[in-house]
Scaffold this motif. Sequence first.
Motif, PDB file in Angstrom:
ATOM      1  N   ARG A 182      -3.873  -5.689 -63.502  1.00 23.76           N
ATOM      2  CA  ARG A 182      -4.051  -6.179 -64.228  1.00 23.76           C
ATOM      3  C   ARG A 182      -5.917  -5.606 -64.452  1.00 23.76           C
ATOM      4  O   ARG A 182      -6.593  -5.377 -65.512  1.00 23.76           O
ATOM      5  N   SER A 183      -6.844  -4.781 -62.931  1.00 22.13           N
ATOM      6  CA  SER A 183      -7.987  -4.581 -63.424  1.00 22.13           C
ATOM      7  C   SER A 183      -8.292  -3.772 -61.737  1.00 22.13           C
ATOM      8  O   SER A 183      -7.396  -4.072 -60.748  1.00 22.13           O
ATOM      9  N   ASN A 234      -0.685  -1.863 -70.244  1.00 23.71           N
ATOM     10  CA  ASN A 234      -1.176  -2.684 -71.583  1.00 23.71           C
ATOM     11  C   ASN A 234      -1.766  -2.346 -71.889  1.00 23.71           C
ATOM     12  O   ASN A 234      -2.906  -2.492 -70.899  1.00 23.71           O
ATOM     13  N   PRO A 235      -2.473  -2.660 -72.790  1.00 26.98           N
ATOM     14  CA  PRO A 235      -3.280  -3.401 -73.287  1.00 26.98           C
ATOM     15  C   PRO A 235      -4.578  -3.676 -73.375  1.00 26.98           C
ATOM     16  O   PRO A 235      -6.160  -3.792 -73.146  1.00 26.98           O
ATOM     17  N   LYS A 236      -4.675  -5.356 -72.456  1.00 25.03           N
ATOM     18  CA  LYS A 236      -4.948  -5.708 -71.821  1.00 25.03           C
ATOM     19  C   LYS A 236      -5.063  -4.870 -70.867  1.00 25.03           C
ATOM     20  O   LYS A 236      -6.382  -5.671 -70.015  1.00 25.03           O
ATOM     21  N   ASN A 237      -5.250  -3.813 -69.940  1.00 24.63           N
ATOM     22  CA  ASN A 237      -4.918  -3.725 -68.228  1.00 24.63           C
ATOM     23  C   ASN A 237      -6.904  -2.576 -68.425  1.00 24.63           C
ATOM     24  O   ASN A 237      -7.164  -2.118 -69.448  1.00 24.63           O
ATOM     25  N   ARG A 238      -7.959  -3.560 -67.832  1.00 28.10           N
ATOM     26  CA  ARG A 238      -9.091  -2.650 -67.934  1.00 28.10           C
ATOM     27  C   ARG A 238      -9.389  -1.840 -66.806  1.00 28.10           C
ATOM     28  O   ARG A 238      -8.973  -2.720 -65.457  1.00 28.10           O
ATOM     29  N   ARG A 272     -13.439  -0.413 -65.239  1.00 26.81           N
ATOM     30  CA  ARG A 272     -14.821  -0.310 -65.391  1.00 26.81           C
ATOM     31  C   ARG A 272     -14.904  -0.183 -64.242  1.00 26.81           C
ATOM     32  O   ARG A 272     -14.514   0.244 -63.053  1.00 26.81           O
ATOM     33  N   SER A 291     -11.528   2.124 -75.093  1.00 29.74           N
ATOM     34  CA  SER A 291     -11.300   0.883 -75.005  1.00 29.74           C
ATOM     35  C   SER A 291     -10.725   0.469 -73.827  1.00 29.74           C
ATOM     36  O   SER A 291     -10.920  -0.754 -73.970  1.00 29.74           O
ATOM     37  N   ASN A 292     -10.090   0.725 -73.087  1.00 30.38           N
ATOM     38  CA  ASN A 292      -9.823   0.338 -71.525  1.00 30.38           C
ATOM     39  C   ASN A 292     -10.141   0.491 -70.746  1.00 30.38           C
ATOM     40  O   ASN A 292     -10.201   0.820 -69.540  1.00 30.38           O
ATOM     41  N   ASP A 319      -6.879  -5.725 -58.912  1.00 28.71           N
ATOM     42  CA  ASP A 319      -6.077  -7.661 -59.684  1.00 28.71           C
ATOM     43  C   ASP A 319      -7.441  -8.354 -58.350  1.00 28.71           C
ATOM     44  O   ASP A 319      -8.954  -7.880 -58.263  1.00 28.71           O
TER      45      ASP A 319
END
Length: 205
Positions: free
Chosen positions: A72-73, A102-106, A108, A133-134, A155
């Motif tokens: 996820r992150s 997954n397009p929601k994975n980020r 940073r 974008s991510n 995560d």
Amino acid sequence: MVDDEEQAVELPAIEFESPGSFSVHNPEPVAVLGEPHEPAPFILGQHLSLERFSKPDQARAHALALMQQARRSLCIYSQDLEPWLYHHNSVQQACSVFLLANPKNRLRILVKDLGHAIKDGSRLISLSRRLSSNLLIRKLNPDYPIEDTAYLLADDRGILLRPEAGQFAGYASYQDAGRVRLRQAQFNQAWETSITDPDLRSFLL
């Protein structure tokens, strides 16, 4: 004709005693191509022991394992986006797979100084051009208290932390929600005050 007094006088030989041998520490060459890095053999969310390390190859193995298993992150807090740790094809590939899964994975990334990373063409900065974008890269606000640490969060369970950013030594944990929660809160606060590096913006255009 030159007088004897004007002739050059040969100076006596100077004795030299070596004070001893010195060890010179040069940074490891940045491996971009070459052999793939091997991840550490631990499972995110299952391995309970704290894994301490003191060598760069150990840190790389843990970082790669966390990146490959995140779902996820991913968050990176770094002084200069350490090339010995992150500037490698294996890391770029792991992050690319993670972000495309997954397009929601980020992912940073917060960095104190991006100068060298931009100049050297960091693999992660290059990846951010394709996945802007991510994959987000920001510069730490100089007015915000900056810790002399470096860490990677995967995560809500995994962490790789080096208490002194200038040293290789640190630890990795694959199942420590409390420790990750604390660092995640600190990361989020620093992210809120972070700024865009104009050099990075030019690089990405």
